[in-house]
Scaffold this motif. Structure first.
Motif: not given
Length: 493
Positions: A122-123, A32-34, A49-51, A278-279
């Motif tokens: 967050n991890l 998974m890449y973000v 919010r996205t993260f 993500a919105n």
């Protein structure tokens, strides 16, 4: 046996516009890449919010038993003002304004980014590559694209030939845009004379003499295009073909569209099976904007130092508020909304705390196994956190009925209820029980203040031995007293 073998997960794929059953490329493993932040300012709440959304995805995949390689980049090349091909490098601009080196700006805001996400619980990703650390890989990708006929050098810059690419591929497949429409609606920008077509985008930009961030390349000193870094880093750590690519909805075009084009031009095939977006987060019904003042930073929420909210709210309450909406929905942040979220969060924590005092019965009057599967069904339906939270509040109702002796559970079923609530609340949603922490802090404050009062009385009675003993014992416990004219305060080290 891993949980994923018994659960069928569906993910909404932005590429197909449909929910698809998730089948990883390699059984039991997920790549998974973000897209991460551009570190030239404090991370804003919409980014958070996205993260948080992708932290939920990461946590649930891990909970199901997948081995996840989660890669999230840091953009530490400022690129350009409007993320197009023109304008001023964001990081260099900030460095000039603050009279700092660009890498001081990068370090300052990278630290802020990590601190804020840690407060949100967050991890961290498994790999967090930086754009400046992968210049060689980016140059090699540009070479591949040129060799395959889809890139061209012009006056020291290299551009992607979108029109030529579109003859054999589908440029616009992710965003649903038509290239002819894009070409006819292109606005005139400085530097367009270097391009064959207005829609062409930069793979490598020539650095002007004043440009601070620059690297040598076969085409002269310059810096990589914005879209290029994610192509180079995602494929380096996840391969030319991987499972999930995520980011904010605002990145779908041009950033992610250009990534697909670059990958297909360099390797010959599409890079990603499931594209997730993500919105956005609005504030009091309007888009967040620093220029209009309709903006709030995470730290301002936690400290209460803002003009938007009635008081301070903890990171877990803010996180819980965000998870009450589905990641693909627009979410509006307001005082009333987070006040309501805090009440719900407190109810959840009180119910979890109460489970330890409930006495099991000989029979079960609640079918907790069905309820437990409902929790999984919600997350299996494209990570539907609001539906999951609704089911968790069913669990809260069960806990309250058990506490009032209106229902009973056998020891085994009581354990299922407690374990499921704890697992989904803490491991999957990633909340912390800050209500319990606040209670502990209040008790500590009370005990220390009582000892300060005893010490003050001892000093008044000239019992300096007792006064010193209290101070020394507290210091041994990491509690330092500080005497001032206004009185005695303490800090916990």
């Amino acid at each position: 046996m891993h949980l994923y073998q018994n659960q069928s997960l569906k993910i909404y794929n932005s590429l197909s516009g449909e929910k698809e059953t998730f089948i990883p490329l390699h059984p039991g493993a997920v790549g998974m890449y973000v897209c991460g932040p551009t570190v030239y300012s404090n991370v804003h709440l919409g980014n958070c919010r996205t993260f948080i959304s992708f932290d939920l995805v990461y946590r649930y995949l891990k909970h199901l038993g997948f081995k996840v390689r989660y890669v999230r980049n840091i953009t530490d090349v400022g690129h350009i003002e409007d993320d197009a091909d023109e304008g001023e490098d964001k990081i260099a601009k900030k460095a000039r304004l603050e009279k700092l080196e660009p890498m001081e700006i990068v370090q300052q805001y990278s630290v802020d980014f990590h601190q804020i996400l840690e407060l949100f619980n967050n991890l961290p990703p498994g790999i967090e590559p930086t754009a400046t650390g992968h210049i060689i890989e980016q140059i090699e990708t540009v070479k591949q694209i040129i060799d395959n006929g889809y890139g061209y050098e012009s006056n020291g810059s290299v551009y992607f030939d979108v029109v030529k690419f579109n003859k054999t591929h589908n440029y616009g497949q992710l965003s649903g845009r038509n290239l002819d429409d894009m070409l006819s609606n292109s606005r005139e920008l400085s530097g367009q004379e270097e391009k064959r077509n207005p829609a062409d985008f930069a793979l490598w930009k020539k650095a002007e003499p004043v440009h601070i961030m620059r690297w040598p390349s076969p085409w002269g000193d310059g810096f990589p295009g914005w879209h290029l870094e994610c192509t180079a880093m995602s494929t380096k750590y996840l391969g030319n073909h991987f499972d999930i690519h995520g980011g904010g909805m605002d990145l779908k075009f041009p950033h992610h569209e250009c990534e697909i084009a670059q990958n297909e031009a360099a390797t010959g095939h599409s890079p990603v099976n499931y594209w997730m977006h993500a919105n956005m987060l609005t504030l009091n019904g309007k888009k967040m904007s620093k220029s209009t003042g309709n903006n709030i930073l995470p730290r301002e929420i936690f400290t209460g130092n803002n003009t938007v909210l009635s008081k301070a709210f903890s990171p877990s309450v803010a996180r819980f508020f965000m998870l009450q909406a589905h990641y693909r929905s627009v979410l509006d942040f307001s005082n009333d909304a987070i006040v309501a979220a805090e009440k719900g969060y407190n109810r959840l924590m009180e119910a979890i705390d109460s489970l330890g005092n409930i006495v099991a019965g000989t029979t079960s009057t609640i079918d907790v196994s069905v309820w437990k599967q409902h929790c999984y069904d919600a997350m299996n339906d494209d990570f539907n956190s609001p539906i999951l939270i609704a089911h968790l509040f069913e669990g809260v109702k069960y806990a309250n009925l058990l506490k009032d002796s209106k229902e009973t559970l056998t020891p085994a079923d009581l354990e299922v209820l407690a374990k499921t609530l704890n697992t989904f609340v803490f491991d999957v949603l990633g909340l912390r029980n800050e209500a319990g922490e606040d209670s502990s802090n209040e008790k500590l404050d009370g005990v220390v203040n009582m000892l300060i009062t005893m010490r003050n009385e001892a000093r008044a009675n000239k019992d300096f031995a007792l006064s010193d003993q209290i101070r020394i014992k507290l210091a041994d416990l990491g509690i330092e007293l500080k005497d001032t004219r206004e009185g005695t305060t303490f800090t916990v080290n």
